[in-house]
Design an enzyme around this catalytic site. Sequence first.
Site, short mmCIF file in Angstrom:
data_model
loop_
_atom_site.label_atom_id
_atom_site.label_comp_id
_atom_site.label_asym_id
_atom_site.label_seq_id
_atom_site.Cartn_x
_atom_site.Cartn_y
_atom_site.Cartn_z
N GLY A 48 -58.73 -15.64 -78.57
CA GLY A 48 -58.93 -15.93 -77.15
C GLY A 48 -58.20 -14.93 -76.29
O GLY A 48 -57.23 -14.29 -76.73
N GLN A 53 -54.43 -11.33 -68.92
CA GLN A 53 -53.81 -10.59 -70.02
C GLN A 53 -54.26 -9.13 -70.08
O GLN A 53 -53.65 -8.32 -70.78
CB GLN A 53 -54.11 -11.26 -71.36
CG GLN A 53 -53.46 -12.63 -71.53
CD GLN A 53 -53.83 -13.21 -72.88
OE1 GLN A 53 -54.86 -13.85 -73.02
NE2 GLN A 53 -52.99 -12.97 -73.87
N CYS A 90 -49.99 -15.77 -79.40
CA CYS A 90 -50.63 -15.23 -78.20
C CYS A 90 -50.61 -13.71 -78.28
O CYS A 90 -49.61 -13.12 -78.68
CB CYS A 90 -49.85 -15.69 -76.97
SG CYS A 90 -50.48 -15.04 -75.41
N LEU A 91 -51.71 -13.07 -77.91
CA LEU A 91 -51.76 -11.61 -77.94
C LEU A 91 -50.76 -10.98 -76.98
O LEU A 91 -50.39 -9.82 -77.14
CB LEU A 91 -53.18 -11.12 -77.62
CG LEU A 91 -54.25 -11.43 -78.68
CD1 LEU A 91 -55.63 -11.01 -78.19
CD2 LEU A 91 -53.92 -10.76 -80.01
N HIS A 132 -54.89 -23.25 -74.33
CA HIS A 132 -54.02 -22.06 -74.26
C HIS A 132 -54.54 -21.06 -73.23
O HIS A 132 -53.79 -20.57 -72.38
CB HIS A 132 -53.96 -21.43 -75.66
CG HIS A 132 -53.16 -20.17 -75.75
ND1 HIS A 132 -52.02 -20.08 -76.52
CD2 HIS A 132 -53.35 -18.95 -75.19
CE1 HIS A 132 -51.54 -18.84 -76.40
NE2 HIS A 132 -52.33 -18.14 -75.62
N GLU A 133 -55.85 -20.76 -73.31
CA GLU A 133 -56.41 -19.74 -72.42
C GLU A 133 -56.45 -20.23 -70.97
O GLU A 133 -56.19 -19.46 -70.04
CB GLU A 133 -57.79 -19.30 -72.89
CG GLU A 133 -57.83 -18.70 -74.28
CD GLU A 133 -56.81 -17.61 -74.54
OE1 GLU A 133 -56.43 -16.90 -73.58
OE2 GLU A 133 -56.36 -17.48 -75.68
N HIS A 136 -53.19 -19.81 -69.26
CA HIS A 136 -52.93 -18.44 -68.78
C HIS A 136 -53.36 -18.27 -67.33
O HIS A 136 -52.74 -17.52 -66.57
CB HIS A 136 -53.70 -17.42 -69.63
CG HIS A 136 -52.99 -16.95 -70.86
ND1 HIS A 136 -51.77 -16.32 -70.81
CD2 HIS A 136 -53.33 -17.00 -72.17
CE1 HIS A 136 -51.38 -16.00 -72.04
NE2 HIS A 136 -52.31 -16.40 -72.89
#
Length: 152
Positions: A48, A53, A90-91, A132-133, A136
């Site tokens: 995701g 991000q 997380c990226l 999660h996304e 953000h």
Amino acid sequence: MAILNIVTKSSNEEFLRKKSREVTEITPRILTLLDDMVETMRYANGCGLAAVQVGVLRRVVVIETEEGLFEFINPKIIAKSGLQKSEEGCLSVPGEWGMTKRPEHVTVRALNRNGEVIEVTGHGLLAKAMCHELDHLDGILYTDKVIKDEEN
Ligand code: CO
């Protein structure tokens, strides 16, 4: 398409904490953003990615799981139930994982790239990724929600 730079917590947490703005019109620029986000997510082996991000404060999210590829514009969680406790990463926080508690079932309402209203219900990993996304988009990182192993 292009692979975009991913903003990390260690390099620019202040930016990741900003709130993203609604998309008011699905322009070619938004479509290119979606394409680039998908390519970047796949390149980085993530499941995701939120626009913040990659440096864009718009409410745009891509997610890819076994269920397929999902592209969400202005997503909202309209239903959630159950509980899952699992490892999350997380990226934007590379090399780290933490245990979190998330709903097991989540329904998101969003616009797709054609401007149509869609609703997607996810379970397990997809439900976790949606939470999660979407977090953000409001400047929330999973690291805010990490629980200790002994917590229930
Ligand atoms: Co993340």
